[in-house]
Scaffold this active site. Structure first.
Site, PDB file in Angstrom:
ATOM      1  N   LEU A  50      28.777 -63.913  58.713  1.00  0.00           N
ATOM      2  CA  LEU A  50      28.725 -65.368  58.829  1.00  0.00           C
ATOM      3  C   LEU A  50      30.077 -65.926  59.223  1.00  0.00           C
ATOM      4  CD1 LEU A  50      26.523 -66.180  55.713  1.00  0.00           C
ATOM      5  CD2 LEU A  50      25.822 -66.022  58.108  1.00  0.00           C
ATOM      6  N   CYS A  51      30.063 -67.160  59.729  1.00  0.00           N
ATOM      7  CA  CYS A  51      31.254 -67.877  60.146  1.00  0.00           C
ATOM      8  C   CYS A  51      32.305 -67.841  59.032  1.00  0.00           C
ATOM      9  CB  CYS A  51      30.864 -69.314  60.458  1.00  0.00           C
ATOM     10  SG  CYS A  51      32.220 -70.352  61.000  1.00  0.00           S
ATOM     11  N   PRO A  52      33.529 -67.535  59.383  1.00  0.00           N
ATOM     12  CA  PRO A  52      34.138 -67.355  60.703  1.00  0.00           C
ATOM     13  C   PRO A  52      34.293 -65.891  61.114  1.00  0.00           C
ATOM     14  CG  PRO A  52      35.886 -67.604  59.108  1.00  0.00           C
ATOM     15  CD  PRO A  52      34.575 -67.659  58.343  1.00  0.00           C
TER      16      PRO A  52
END
Length: 114
Positions: A50-52
């Site tokens: 998941l981000c980042p």
């Protein structure tokens, strides 16, 4: 180095160069007659991250590559659709292609900038 097929639309949008000058656009015949594959130096599977993390891992992988090298990134994070193109623009890399692979996964092809 690996190889992967480019979408024919990318080749179709590029002009054909003969004897050092632009002579004519690619034709349908030229498009399918050409070996539609590009060398890539690295491949990053960022699915499940998941981000980042997809962008951070891509940045780290690109640091070890020479200018002009190609990195393929596979990611399924919905934020990557915005984050990876933004990262490329900000860092001077070329996002050559984005491709929907289905099931929420996308392929990003990045050429390292100089």
């Amino acid at each position: 180095m690996g190889r992967f097929p480019l979408s024919p639309d990318i080749l179709f949008s590029v002009g054909k160069v003969t004897n050092g000058g632009f002579t004519k656009p690619w034709t349908e015949y030229d498009r399918f007659r050409t070996d539609c594959a590009m060398e890539f130096a690295e491949e990053l599977d960022a699915t499940g991250l998941l981000c980042p993390l997809p962008v951070l891992k891509a940045r780290k992988r690109l640091q070890g590559l020479s200018a002009g090298a190609i990195l393929r990134v596979r990611a399924d994070d919905p934020a990557a659709v915005v984050d990876i193109p933004h990262f490329c623009t900000e860092q001077g890399h070329d996002l050559i292609e984005q491709q929907d692979l289905g099931a929420g996964s996308r392929l990003y092809v990045i050429r390292k900038g100089g």
